[in-house]
Design a protein around this motif. Structure first.
Motif, PDB file in Angstrom:
ATOM      1  N   THR A   1       0.941  -1.217  -0.017  1.00 40.95           N
ATOM      2  CA  THR A   1       0.044  -0.056   0.032  1.00 40.95           C
ATOM      3  C   THR A   1       0.665   1.289   0.131  1.00 40.95           C
ATOM      4  N   GLU A   2       1.848   1.240   0.769  1.00 43.71           N
ATOM      5  CA  GLU A   2       2.729   2.394   0.893  1.00 43.71           C
ATOM      6  C   GLU A   2       3.514   2.912  -0.457  1.00 43.71           C
ATOM      7  N   GLN A   3       3.659   1.597  -1.023  1.00 46.45           N
ATOM      8  CA  GLN A   3       4.443   1.696  -2.398  1.00 46.45           C
ATOM      9  C   GLN A   3       3.343   2.145  -3.391  1.00 46.45           C
ATOM     10  N   LEU A   4       2.180   1.884  -3.422  1.00 42.17           N
ATOM     11  CA  LEU A   4       1.013   2.211  -4.367  1.00 42.17           C
ATOM     12  C   LEU A   4       0.653   3.752  -4.088  1.00 42.17           C
ATOM     13  N   ILE A   5       0.967   4.286  -3.255  1.00 38.43           N
ATOM     14  CA  ILE A   5       0.540   5.716  -2.947  1.00 38.43           C
ATOM     15  C   ILE A   5       1.616   6.728  -2.996  1.00 38.43           C
ATOM     16  N   ASP A   6       2.893   6.076  -3.097  1.00 36.69           N
ATOM     17  CA  ASP A   6       3.893   6.913  -3.420  1.00 36.69           C
ATOM     18  C   ASP A   6       4.200   7.264  -4.646  1.00 36.69           C
ATOM     19  N   PHE A   7       3.980   8.685  -5.167  1.00 36.83           N
ATOM     20  CA  PHE A   7       3.778   9.106  -6.242  1.00 36.83           C
ATOM     21  C   PHE A   7       5.284   9.361  -7.015  1.00 36.83           C
ATOM     22  N   GLU A   8       6.461   8.998  -6.293  1.00 37.76           N
ATOM     23  CA  GLU A   8       7.623   9.180  -6.755  1.00 37.76           C
ATOM     24  C   GLU A   8       8.560   7.907  -7.161  1.00 37.76           C
ATOM     25  N   LEU A   9       7.909   6.666  -6.650  1.00 33.99           N
ATOM     26  CA  LEU A   9       8.429   5.500  -7.032  1.00 33.99           C
ATOM     27  C   LEU A   9       8.496   5.332  -8.380  1.00 33.99           C
ATOM     28  N   PRO A  10       9.486   4.528  -9.049  1.00 31.73           N
ATOM     29  CA  PRO A  10       9.378   4.131 -10.433  1.00 31.73           C
ATOM     30  C   PRO A  10       8.160   3.299 -10.890  1.00 31.73           C
ATOM     31  N   GLU A  11       7.708   3.413 -12.101  1.00 31.89           N
ATOM     32  CA  GLU A  11       6.322   2.702 -12.260  1.00 31.89           C
ATOM     33  C   GLU A  11       6.575   1.090 -11.875  1.00 31.89           C
ATOM     34  N   GLN A  12       7.700   0.505 -12.338  1.00 33.29           N
ATOM     35  CA  GLN A  12       7.807  -0.688 -12.186  1.00 33.29           C
ATOM     36  C   GLN A  12       7.667  -1.157 -10.510  1.00 33.29           C
ATOM     37  N   GLN A  13       8.024  -0.488  -9.874  1.00 35.36           N
ATOM     38  CA  GLN A  13       8.087  -0.747  -8.457  1.00 35.36           C
ATOM     39  C   GLN A  13       6.380  -0.720  -8.030  1.00 35.36           C
ATOM     40  N   VAL A  14       5.626   0.198  -8.448  1.00 35.17           N
ATOM     41  CA  VAL A  14       4.408   0.544  -8.372  1.00 35.17           C
ATOM     42  C   VAL A  14       3.589  -0.487  -8.795  1.00 35.17           C
ATOM     43  N   THR A  15       3.618  -1.062 -10.243  1.00 31.54           N
ATOM     44  CA  THR A  15       3.071  -2.270 -10.800  1.00 31.54           C
ATOM     45  C   THR A  15       3.383  -3.412 -10.060  1.00 31.54           C
ATOM     46  N   ALA A  16       4.490  -3.658  -9.541  1.00 26.58           N
ATOM     47  CA  ALA A  16       4.811  -4.824  -8.618  1.00 26.58           C
ATOM     48  C   ALA A  16       4.483  -4.801  -7.428  1.00 26.58           C
ATOM     49  N   ALA A  17       4.276  -3.915  -6.767  1.00 25.60           N
ATOM     50  CA  ALA A  17       3.373  -3.783  -5.703  1.00 25.60           C
ATOM     51  C   ALA A  17       1.866  -4.214  -5.664  1.00 25.60           C
ATOM     52  N   LEU A  18       1.380  -3.228  -6.916  1.00 25.92           N
ATOM     53  CA  LEU A  18      -0.007  -3.860  -7.200  1.00 25.92           C
ATOM     54  C   LEU A  18      -0.431  -5.311  -7.653  1.00 25.92           C
ATOM     55  N   ASP A  19       0.529  -5.739  -8.155  1.00 22.13           N
ATOM     56  CA  ASP A  19       0.689  -7.174  -8.738  1.00 22.13           C
ATOM     57  C   ASP A  19       0.556  -8.175  -7.486  1.00 22.13           C
ATOM     58  N   ARG A  20       1.363  -7.822  -6.414  1.00 25.99           N
ATOM     59  CA  ARG A  20       1.772  -8.389  -5.264  1.00 25.99           C
ATOM     60  C   ARG A  20       0.231  -8.351  -4.402  1.00 25.99           C
ATOM     61  N   LEU A  21      -0.185  -7.269  -4.410  1.00 27.55           N
ATOM     62  CA  LEU A  21      -1.464  -7.024  -3.346  1.00 27.55           C
ATOM     63  C   LEU A  21      -2.760  -7.741  -3.951  1.00 27.55           C
ATOM     64  N   THR A  22      -2.785  -7.627  -5.339  1.00 28.40           N
ATOM     65  CA  THR A  22      -3.986  -8.041  -5.958  1.00 28.40           C
ATOM     66  C   THR A  22      -3.947  -9.904  -5.954  1.00 28.40           C
ATOM     67  N   GLY A  23      -2.626 -10.242  -6.297  1.00 26.45           N
ATOM     68  CA  GLY A  23      -2.502 -11.804  -6.236  1.00 26.45           C
ATOM     69  C   GLY A  23      -2.726 -12.256  -4.871  1.00 26.45           C
ATOM     70  N   TYR A  24      -2.221 -11.631  -3.830  1.00 24.95           N
ATOM     71  CA  TYR A  24      -2.517 -12.062  -2.468  1.00 24.95           C
ATOM     72  C   TYR A  24      -4.162 -12.144  -2.224  1.00 24.95           C
ATOM     73  N   LEU A  25      -4.833 -11.001  -2.648  1.00 20.62           N
ATOM     74  CA  LEU A  25      -6.179 -11.018  -2.363  1.00 20.62           C
ATOM     75  C   LEU A  25      -6.881 -12.119  -3.238  1.00 20.62           C
ATOM     76  N   GLN A  26      -6.456 -12.345  -4.266  1.00 23.19           N
ATOM     77  CA  GLN A  26      -7.193 -13.238  -5.254  1.00 23.19           C
ATOM     78  C   GLN A  26      -6.910 -14.760  -4.636  1.00 23.19           C
ATOM     79  N   GLY A  27      -5.771 -14.930  -4.001  1.00 24.56           N
ATOM     80  CA  GLY A  27      -5.685 -16.137  -3.234  1.00 24.56           C
ATOM     81  C   GLY A  27      -6.776 -16.261  -2.057  1.00 24.56           C
ATOM     82  N   LEU A  28      -6.652 -15.126  -1.371  1.00 24.42           N
ATOM     83  CA  LEU A  28      -7.779 -15.159  -0.353  1.00 24.42           C
ATOM     84  C   LEU A  28      -9.216 -15.646  -0.747  1.00 24.42           C
ATOM     85  N   VAL A  29      -9.391 -14.761  -1.868  1.00 22.22           N
ATOM     86  CA  VAL A  29     -10.849 -14.995  -2.535  1.00 22.22           C
ATOM     87  C   VAL A  29     -11.062 -16.502  -2.851  1.00 22.22           C
ATOM     88  N   ALA A  30     -10.160 -17.030  -3.486  1.00 15.21           N
ATOM     89  CA  ALA A  30     -10.554 -18.539  -3.664  1.00 15.21           C
ATOM     90  C   ALA A  30     -10.406 -19.387  -2.305  1.00 15.21           C
TER      91      ALA A  30
END
Length: 402
Positions: free
Chosen positions: A178-207
């Protein structure tokens, strides 16, 4: 990012970049709030060079947020601050905050009943228990304390985790992402990686919830055959981020205000004025300080023609200090209360969880002040570390003692 005004023509005021530096953590950056009688919308140069608009007036921002001709879709918008390139649209399925109708309507309708005033009142008892548990832990550990770490962050995190069905024991992972997702100065690849991790974690929880349902919101959504795991994970991502980041920073920054303003502190401790105090703190601090909308067709606002494709930055912090809307706008005045703020936005995208946030704040501030009547800062106010790179305003730490 530079706050220097760019060159312009004699006929038109020079466009500016978005000011970000805050000499006072409670106030919007200088130069944003227009004096009474001056235009509430003006030209602005965005981080990627786009020439768009900056809206700082209350009436202006409210009108744009209510107008379906302005869209929040990321593929249309330009970044007002941070990275110089326009970011790629990696919005997860179900993340309805950044969608237009009918998709937005479909997802939000599934959740509306979970966040009504009546439903939030039913949760007050459990929220009060969580607050008491955290205060007990603070007292047991003894002073000094970091109020962000020990109270402001755990309270809303525990509440939203229980509501969604997310294990609080997993908080280190979702906090980092979350902290990486709302940090507007991080490189885009880090933000994308953080989003992938978070949504992947929650997708596993949904299953897992589909296999073994529980009494929580994710299980309820998982029982809907029209929703995919990816859609539910996207909805849960939005709720998890919004459900703890905004309230945590309101609790921390709000407490700092109370510890530096005796009159407001007294109002926060009084059951007769706590509601008005919370509303005033929401207006005064405006932790979600910027929203972005792009015109999908030509629109005239306050005599200015906003062309299709032009992005508007709505500075809610400035709008909530607009002297044409609020008397003595730069001073917090709790007793009378000043309703009508835009701290939760406006229109169809107005914050779904605003009633939950209100309940948490109305319970947490008085409980904290009652439990520690001698609560005071353990460092000079100017040494409290303020967040400067996040799209949600707040504090990194708040050292207190009692």
């Amino acid at each position: 990012m530079s706050d220097v005004t760019l060159s312009g023509t004699a006929a038109e005021p020079a466009p500016q970049t978005l000011p970000l530096t805050r000499p006072n953590p409670f106030d919007p950056p200088p130069g944003l709030t227009a004096p009474a009688g001056e235009p509430r919308i003006r030209r602005m140069t965005f981080a990627d060079g786009h020439l768009g608009w900056l809206a700082t007036g209350h009436t202006t921002a409210r009108a744009i947020l209510a107008d379906s001709r302005f869209s929040p879709r990321p593929e249309l918008n330009h970044p007002p601050m941070g990275r110089a390139e326009k970011p790629k649209d990696v919005t997860p399925s179900g993340f309805f905050l950044l969608m237009d109708p009918p998709d937005h309507t479909r997802y939000r309708k599934l959740l509306t009943g979970q966040f009504t005033v009546r439903r939030m009142r039913q949760l007050e008892g459990r929220i009060g228990e969580i607050i008491t548990e955290r205060l007990d832990a603070m007292a047991a550990a003894g002073a000094p304390s970091d109020l962000v770490r020990d109270f402001a962050l755990p309270v809303p995190s525990l509440v939203i985790c229980e509501l969604l069905g997310v294990p609080y024991s997993d908080r280190a992972g979702f906090r980092r992402d979350t902290e990486q997702l709302i940090d507007f100065e991080l490189p885009e690849q880090q933000v994308t990686a953080a989003l992938d991790r978070l949504t992947g974690y929650l997708q596993g929880l949904v299953a897992a919830k589909r296999a073994e349902p529980a009494d929580d919101l994710i299980s309820s959504l998982a029982a809907d055959p029209t929703l995919s795991d990816r859609e539910i994970a996207g909805m849960a991502t939005l709720l998890l981020i919004a459900g703890h980041e905004t309230t945590a920073n309101m609790l921390a920054l709000g407490t700092l205000v109370l510890l530096t303003d005796p009159a407001l502190r007294a109002a926060a401790a009084d059951p007769a004025t706590i509601n008005a105090t919370v509303e005033e703190l929401l207006r005064y601090l405006s932790v979600v300080y910027v929203l972005v909308r792009t015109a999908v067709t030509d629109v005239e606002i306050e005599g200015q023609l906003i062309r299709a494709g032009e992005t508007v930055t709505l500075h809610l912090g400035a709008a909530n200090r607009d002297p044409e809307r609020f008397t003595d706008a730069d001073r917090p005045g709790a007793a009378a209360g000043r309703p009508g703020h835009l701290a939760f936005g406006h229109g169809i995208h107005q914050c779904l969880g605003q009633q939950l946030a209100r309940v948490e704040l109305r319970l947490a501030f008085p409980a904290l002040l009652r439990r520690f009547p001698g609560l005071r800062l353990a460092a000079p106010p100017e040494e409290v570390p303020v967040r400067t790179r996040a799209v949600i305003h707040g504090l990194h730490r708040l050292p207190v003692t009692w």
